[in-house]
Design a protein around this motif. Structure first.
Motif, mmCIF file in Angstrom:
data_model
loop_
_atom_site.group_PDB
_atom_site.id
_atom_site.type_symbol
_atom_site.label_atom_id
_atom_site.label_comp_id
_atom_site.label_asym_id
_atom_site.label_seq_id
_atom_site.Cartn_x
_atom_site.Cartn_y
_atom_site.Cartn_z
ATOM 1 N N TYR A 4 7.024 18.945 -2.314
ATOM 2 C CA TYR A 4 6.338 18.506 -1.912
ATOM 3 C C TYR A 4 6.340 17.997 -0.459
ATOM 4 C CZ TYR A 4 3.226 20.401 -5.730
ATOM 5 O OH TYR A 4 2.569 20.272 -6.780
ATOM 6 N N PHE A 5 5.348 17.994 1.060
ATOM 7 C CA PHE A 5 5.658 16.883 1.738
ATOM 8 C C PHE A 5 3.853 16.358 1.589
ATOM 9 C CE2 PHE A 5 8.415 21.015 2.751
ATOM 10 C CZ PHE A 5 9.614 20.326 3.192
ATOM 11 N N VAL A 6 3.977 14.950 1.773
ATOM 12 C CA VAL A 6 3.361 14.213 1.637
ATOM 13 C C VAL A 6 3.266 13.005 2.907
ATOM 14 C CG1 VAL A 6 1.587 12.605 -0.157
ATOM 15 C CG2 VAL A 6 3.513 14.604 -0.751
ATOM 16 N N LYS A 7 1.863 12.585 3.612
ATOM 17 C CA LYS A 7 1.906 12.063 4.715
ATOM 18 C C LYS A 7 1.067 10.872 3.013
ATOM 19 C CE LYS A 7 -0.298 12.648 7.825
ATOM 20 N NZ LYS A 7 -0.975 13.099 9.301
ATOM 21 N N VAL A 8 1.972 9.843 3.535
ATOM 22 C CA VAL A 8 1.456 8.531 2.893
ATOM 23 C C VAL A 8 1.225 7.087 3.703
ATOM 24 C CG1 VAL A 8 2.477 7.007 0.943
ATOM 25 C CG2 VAL A 8 2.869 9.538 0.921
ATOM 26 N N ALA A 9 0.306 6.276 3.971
ATOM 27 C CA ALA A 9 -0.343 5.387 4.502
ATOM 28 C C ALA A 9 0.080 4.310 3.950
ATOM 29 C CB ALA A 9 -1.351 4.879 3.805
ATOM 30 N N ILE A 10 0.922 3.652 4.073
ATOM 31 C CA ILE A 10 1.872 1.672 3.731
ATOM 32 C C ILE A 10 0.880 0.454 4.627
ATOM 33 C CG2 ILE A 10 3.511 2.959 3.107
ATOM 34 C CD1 ILE A 10 4.948 2.181 5.993
ATOM 35 N N GLY A 11 0.003 1.141 5.719
ATOM 36 C CA GLY A 11 -0.419 0.038 5.742
ATOM 37 C C GLY A 11 -0.424 -0.748 7.008
ATOM 38 N N ASN A 12 -0.814 -1.152 7.590
ATOM 39 C CA ASN A 12 -0.386 -1.704 9.444
ATOM 40 C C ASN A 12 -0.504 -0.687 9.994
ATOM 41 O OD1 ASN A 12 -1.148 -4.655 9.287
ATOM 42 N ND2 ASN A 12 1.789 -4.281 8.411
ATOM 43 N N GLN A 53 0.518 2.281 9.555
ATOM 44 C CA GLN A 53 1.809 2.829 9.247
ATOM 45 C C GLN A 53 1.670 3.488 8.148
ATOM 46 O OE1 GLN A 53 5.112 0.593 9.195
ATOM 47 N NE2 GLN A 53 3.997 -1.322 10.300
ATOM 48 N N TYR A 54 2.680 5.011 8.669
ATOM 49 C CA TYR A 54 2.812 6.096 8.209
ATOM 50 C C TYR A 54 4.261 6.246 7.517
ATOM 51 C CZ TYR A 54 -1.949 6.313 8.441
ATOM 52 O OH TYR A 54 -3.601 6.426 8.446
ATOM 53 N N VAL A 55 4.563 7.150 6.142
ATOM 54 C CA VAL A 55 5.556 7.559 5.788
ATOM 55 C C VAL A 55 5.640 9.309 5.842
ATOM 56 C CG1 VAL A 55 6.610 5.884 5.347
ATOM 57 C CG2 VAL A 55 5.931 7.223 3.845
ATOM 58 N N HIS A 56 6.296 9.999 5.494
ATOM 59 C CA HIS A 56 6.170 11.302 4.720
ATOM 60 C C HIS A 56 7.218 11.837 4.331
ATOM 61 C CE1 HIS A 56 3.966 13.416 9.200
ATOM 62 N NE2 HIS A 56 3.675 12.546 8.706
ATOM 63 N N LEU A 57 6.491 12.030 2.568
ATOM 64 C CA LEU A 57 8.414 11.800 1.943
ATOM 65 C C LEU A 57 7.798 13.174 1.804
ATOM 66 C CD1 LEU A 57 6.610 9.509 -0.516
ATOM 67 C CD2 LEU A 57 7.928 9.151 1.166
ATOM 68 N N LYS A 58 9.229 13.796 1.058
ATOM 69 C CA LYS A 58 9.909 15.156 0.640
ATOM 70 C C LYS A 58 10.580 14.685 -0.982
ATOM 71 C CE LYS A 58 13.003 18.603 1.822
ATOM 72 N NZ LYS A 58 14.145 18.856 2.783
ATOM 73 N N ILE A 59 9.107 15.294 -2.058
ATOM 74 C CA ILE A 59 9.581 15.093 -3.282
ATOM 75 C C ILE A 59 8.983 16.254 -3.344
ATOM 76 C CG2 ILE A 59 8.178 14.514 -5.191
ATOM 77 C CD1 ILE A 59 6.663 13.023 -3.202
ATOM 78 N N PHE A 60 10.297 16.763 -4.611
ATOM 79 C CA PHE A 60 10.501 17.975 -5.534
ATOM 80 C C PHE A 60 11.130 17.473 -6.633
ATOM 81 C CE2 PHE A 60 13.777 20.099 -8.569
ATOM 82 C CZ PHE A 60 13.289 21.226 -8.530
ATOM 83 N N LYS A 61 9.290 18.210 -7.088
ATOM 84 C CA LYS A 61 8.911 18.316 -8.412
ATOM 85 C C LYS A 61 9.592 19.868 -9.366
ATOM 86 C CE LYS A 61 4.753 18.799 -11.751
ATOM 87 N NZ LYS A 61 3.369 18.648 -11.261
ATOM 88 N N LYS A 102 0.830 -1.175 0.022
ATOM 89 C CA LYS A 102 -0.461 -0.211 0.072
ATOM 90 C C LYS A 102 1.184 1.558 0.241
ATOM 91 C CE LYS A 102 -3.775 2.017 2.313
ATOM 92 N NZ LYS A 102 -4.743 2.447 4.153
ATOM 93 N N PHE A 103 0.245 2.259 -1.007
ATOM 94 C CA PHE A 103 0.962 3.289 -0.913
ATOM 95 C C PHE A 103 0.266 5.001 -1.159
ATOM 96 C CE2 PHE A 103 5.064 5.877 -2.147
ATOM 97 C CZ PHE A 103 5.697 5.519 -1.392
ATOM 98 N N GLU A 104 -0.355 5.083 -0.409
ATOM 99 C CA GLU A 104 -1.837 5.742 -0.323
ATOM 100 C C GLU A 104 -1.448 7.072 0.060
ATOM 101 O OE1 GLU A 104 -6.320 5.770 1.096
ATOM 102 O OE2 GLU A 104 -5.236 4.256 0.984
ATOM 103 N N ALA A 105 -1.409 8.157 -0.190
ATOM 104 C CA ALA A 105 -1.618 10.096 -0.291
ATOM 105 C C ALA A 105 -2.192 9.925 0.636
ATOM 106 C CB ALA A 105 -0.512 10.785 -1.360
ATOM 107 N N ILE A 106 -2.244 10.915 1.557
ATOM 108 C CA ILE A 106 -3.116 11.279 2.587
ATOM 109 C C ILE A 106 -3.425 12.773 2.714
ATOM 110 C CG2 ILE A 106 -4.124 11.593 5.009
ATOM 111 C CD1 ILE A 106 -4.088 8.520 3.608
ATOM 112 N N GLN A 153 11.503 9.846 5.633
ATOM 113 C CA GLN A 153 10.596 9.788 7.856
ATOM 114 C C GLN A 153 9.790 9.079 8.065
ATOM 115 O OE1 GLN A 153 8.609 14.134 9.450
ATOM 116 N NE2 GLN A 153 12.070 14.347 9.730
ATOM 117 N N THR A 154 9.933 7.820 8.853
ATOM 118 C CA THR A 154 9.515 6.804 8.787
ATOM 119 C C THR A 154 8.834 6.848 10.617
ATOM 120 O OG1 THR A 154 11.427 5.544 9.935
ATOM 121 C CG2 THR A 154 10.824 5.453 7.332
ATOM 122 N N GLY A 155 7.692 5.542 11.091
ATOM 123 C CA GLY A 155 7.250 6.101 11.794
ATOM 124 C C GLY A 155 6.483 6.914 12.820
#
Length: 98
Positions: A53-61, A63-71, A37-41, A86-88
């Protein structure tokens, strides 16, 4: 949007999900973790020479990660890059600059 500052948090859109899908292989390689699972919230953005972009992503169970993406700017003709992550994270954790 003001250059330099982070925008307020907004619900993820189809465009944001497409970006997250594009950088998923970069995340899996850097984190050495496969995600079914890799769903943007939600997301925040920052105007620079392009957009970060700073994106909160659900990865299942729950658990969430925060991604820092450069466009990059369109005229640069470059692909999106996962700058950091960032994990956890939990559903309640606020997206902040990192």
């Amino acid at each position: 949007m003001m250059a330099g500052g982070l925008s307020p948090s907004k619900p993820a859109t189809e465009e944001i999900q497409n970006m997250v899908d594009e950088v998923k292989p970069q995340y899996e390689e850097k984190s050495n973790e496969e995600c079914e699972k890799f769903e943007a919230i939600c997301f925040k953005s920052q105007m620079v020479a392009g957009v970060i972009y700073f994106v909160k992503v659900a990865i299942g169970n729950d658990q969430y990660v925060h991604l820092k993406i450069f466009k990059p700017l369109p005229q640069k003709n470059e692909s999106m890059k996962l700058l950091d992550y960032q994990t956890g994270k939990t559903e309640e954790d606020e997206l902040t600059y990192f």
